[in-house]
Design a protein around this motif. Structure first.
Motif, PDB file in Angstrom:
ATOM      1  N   TYR A  14      27.350  11.633  25.651  1.00 34.23           N
ATOM      2  CA  TYR A  14      26.376  12.672  25.308  1.00 34.23           C
ATOM      3  C   TYR A  14      25.710  12.411  23.965  1.00 34.23           C
ATOM      4  O   TYR A  14      24.539  12.759  23.773  1.00 34.23           O
ATOM      5  CB  TYR A  14      27.032  14.055  25.338  1.00 34.23           C
ATOM      6  CG  TYR A  14      27.949  14.384  24.178  1.00 34.23           C
ATOM      7  CD1 TYR A  14      27.470  15.075  23.068  1.00 34.23           C
ATOM      8  CD2 TYR A  14      29.299  14.032  24.200  1.00 34.23           C
ATOM      9  CE1 TYR A  14      28.315  15.402  22.010  1.00 34.23           C
ATOM     10  CE2 TYR A  14      30.140  14.350  23.155  1.00 34.23           C
ATOM     11  CZ  TYR A  14      29.648  15.033  22.060  1.00 34.23           C
ATOM     12  OH  TYR A  14      30.482  15.341  21.011  1.00 34.23           O
ATOM     13  N   ARG A  18      21.600  12.164  24.034  1.00 31.93           N
ATOM     14  CA  ARG A  18      20.746  13.085  23.277  1.00 31.93           C
ATOM     15  C   ARG A  18      19.781  12.324  22.374  1.00 31.93           C
ATOM     16  O   ARG A  18      18.598  12.675  22.277  1.00 31.93           O
ATOM     17  CB  ARG A  18      21.604  14.049  22.456  1.00 31.93           C
ATOM     18  CG  ARG A  18      22.413  15.009  23.303  1.00 31.93           C
ATOM     19  CD  ARG A  18      23.018  16.142  22.528  1.00 31.93           C
ATOM     20  NE  ARG A  18      23.784  15.727  21.358  1.00 31.93           N
ATOM     21  CZ  ARG A  18      24.730  16.477  20.805  1.00 31.93           C
ATOM     22  NH1 ARG A  18      25.035  17.671  21.323  1.00 31.93           N
ATOM     23  NH2 ARG A  18      25.378  16.066  19.733  1.00 31.93           N
ATOM     24  N   ALA A  32      26.239  10.822  33.983  1.00 34.28           N
ATOM     25  CA  ALA A  32      27.367  10.736  33.046  1.00 34.28           C
ATOM     26  C   ALA A  32      28.347   9.663  33.501  1.00 34.28           C
ATOM     27  O   ALA A  32      28.561   9.474  34.699  1.00 34.28           O
ATOM     28  CB  ALA A  32      28.069  12.081  32.953  1.00 34.28           C
ATOM     29  N   ASP A  50      32.211  15.446  27.375  1.00 33.45           N
ATOM     30  CA  ASP A  50      30.972  14.706  27.617  1.00 33.45           C
ATOM     31  C   ASP A  50      30.017  15.450  28.544  1.00 33.45           C
ATOM     32  O   ASP A  50      28.805  15.272  28.455  1.00 33.45           O
ATOM     33  CB  ASP A  50      31.296  13.328  28.210  1.00 33.45           C
ATOM     34  CG  ASP A  50      30.088  12.426  28.280  1.00 33.45           C
ATOM     35  OD1 ASP A  50      29.486  12.162  27.231  1.00 33.45           O
ATOM     36  OD2 ASP A  50      29.721  12.017  29.399  1.00 33.45           O
ATOM     37  N   ASN A  55      26.682  20.352  25.150  1.00 29.60           N
ATOM     38  CA  ASN A  55      26.495  19.006  24.596  1.00 29.60           C
ATOM     39  C   ASN A  55      25.352  18.251  25.257  1.00 29.60           C
ATOM     40  O   ASN A  55      25.083  17.098  24.882  1.00 29.60           O
ATOM     41  CB  ASN A  55      27.786  18.190  24.729  1.00 29.60           C
ATOM     42  CG  ASN A  55      28.859  18.664  23.776  1.00 29.60           C
ATOM     43  OD1 ASN A  55      28.560  19.248  22.740  1.00 29.60           O
ATOM     44  ND2 ASN A  55      30.112  18.409  24.113  1.00 29.60           N
ATOM     45  N   ASN A  56      24.724  18.867  26.228  1.00 29.40           N
ATOM     46  CA  ASN A  56      23.671  18.182  26.986  1.00 29.40           C
ATOM     47  C   ASN A  56      22.426  19.048  27.141  1.00 29.40           C
ATOM     48  O   ASN A  56      21.747  18.991  28.163  1.00 29.40           O
ATOM     49  CB  ASN A  56      24.214  17.772  28.360  1.00 29.40           C
ATOM     50  CG  ASN A  56      25.294  16.712  28.258  1.00 29.40           C
ATOM     51  OD1 ASN A  56      25.010  15.527  28.112  1.00 29.40           O
ATOM     52  ND2 ASN A  56      26.549  17.139  28.313  1.00 29.40           N
TER      53      ASN A  56
END
Length: 318
Positions: A14, A18, A32, A50, A55-56
């Protein structure tokens, strides 16, 4: 043609996703790195972190599962559904010897009856749409018509085909003709994967772009993070933006709690690919790969970018 980023274990986390999305763009979806649950559906904390939605943010992410039995697949799929995901990908392509020995990844292709039975169960019970990333056989791409017969029984959301048999690992030539032949037997969207290193790479030669829904980029996009932009008619990678990307990644690893040694190790995995942009900089590359301490590593990176010979037209090769 749409582009997605392949699940690259230890690389396309992640933190990487990003920054890539913010600094380069061009990728509609990220897959992923695979989650490998145990028989009860439990899996490691780093894999859970992750895929956490927080986090995404602003990334369209597709989780991938590495399993060979229905129960762990369904268990994790339910958890992913609760997180808000709508699609999960089944890995039937990983050629790693340790994975294949467990009859997972491409190893699922060894037992086609077992593959069929597993798919029958997960498609009947999954709360999510299911896509598959597959190799075209264990020993030969000539196996793929039989494999495709199995896949055609099920309502895949898409099929991502790596145009090699498992035996070819990542070394043999991609079989574009076998991929094209397979298109007629596919009732769902098909994405192509394999040796997409540049706009003129072997993985692009003869590819029917009007019939494939999209491309999954892997090693080529790690070696050249601007490759998605380039494939869409944009500009080539510049040394300064690669340096900015690298420095941002280093900071992100350190801020996320990685020790300096672990952060350097992660970045050296990237340099295995990215050093192809510096084809005539062996001395600087050697110093970078030897560095262990953060200060030495940062000095080696600076020396590579200041004294090395960056070549925007040099691409990753086998």
């Amino acid at each position: 043609m749409k582009l997605c980023f392949a699940p690259m274990e230890g690389i396309s986390t992640y933190l990487y996703r990003r920054l890539h999305a913010r600094l380069f763009g061009g990728v509609e979806e990220f897959f992923a790195p695979f989650i490998a649950p145990d028989g009860s559906g439990n899996y490691k904390a780093p894999a859970r972190r992750d895929i956490l939605p927080e986090n995404n943010r602003d990334i369209l992410l597709i989780p991938q599962l590495l399993v060979n039995r229905p129960e762990p697949f369904i268990s994790v799929a339910r958890e992913l559904s609760a997180m808000g995901y709508s699609e999960v990908n089944l890995n039937v392509g990983c050629p790693s010897a340790t994975v294949v020995a467990k009859h997972k990844g491409a190893g699922m292709l060894m037992d086609k009856g077992g593959l069929d039975a597993c798919l029958n169960e997960i498609f009947s019970r999954s709360p999510l749409k299911i896509s598959i990333k597959t190799r075209m056989g264990m020993e030969s791409t000539e196996e793929f018509p039989r494999i495709l017969e199995i896949y055609r029984k099920y309502p895949l959301s898409r099929l991502i085909i790596h145009a090699r048999a498992r035996s070819g690992m990542y070394k043999s030539a991609v079989d574009i003709s076998a991929f094209i032949s397979a298109l007629d037997g596919c009732p769902w969207p098909v994405w192509y994967n394999g040796d997409i290193f540049s706009p003129s790479a072997s993985g692009m030669a003869g590819l029917p772009r009007d019939r494939a829904q999209g491309l999954m980029l892997g090693r080529g996009a790690v070696a050249d993070p601007a490759l998605p932009r380039l494939l869409k008619g944009g500009s080539a990678l510049e040394a300064e933006e690669l340096k900015d990307f690298h420095d941002a990644l280093l900071s992100a690893y350190l801020e996320a709690g990685y020790g300096s040694g672990a952060a350097i190790a992660r970045l050296k995995e990237l340099w295995f690919y990215m050093l192809h942009k510096f084809p005539d900089s062996r001395r600087e590359a050697k110093q970078l790969l030897k560095a262990r301490e953060l200060q030495d590593y940062e000095a080696a990176v600076s020396a590579l970018f200041s004294g090395g010979k960056f070549n925007s037209e040099s691409y990753f090769s086998q």
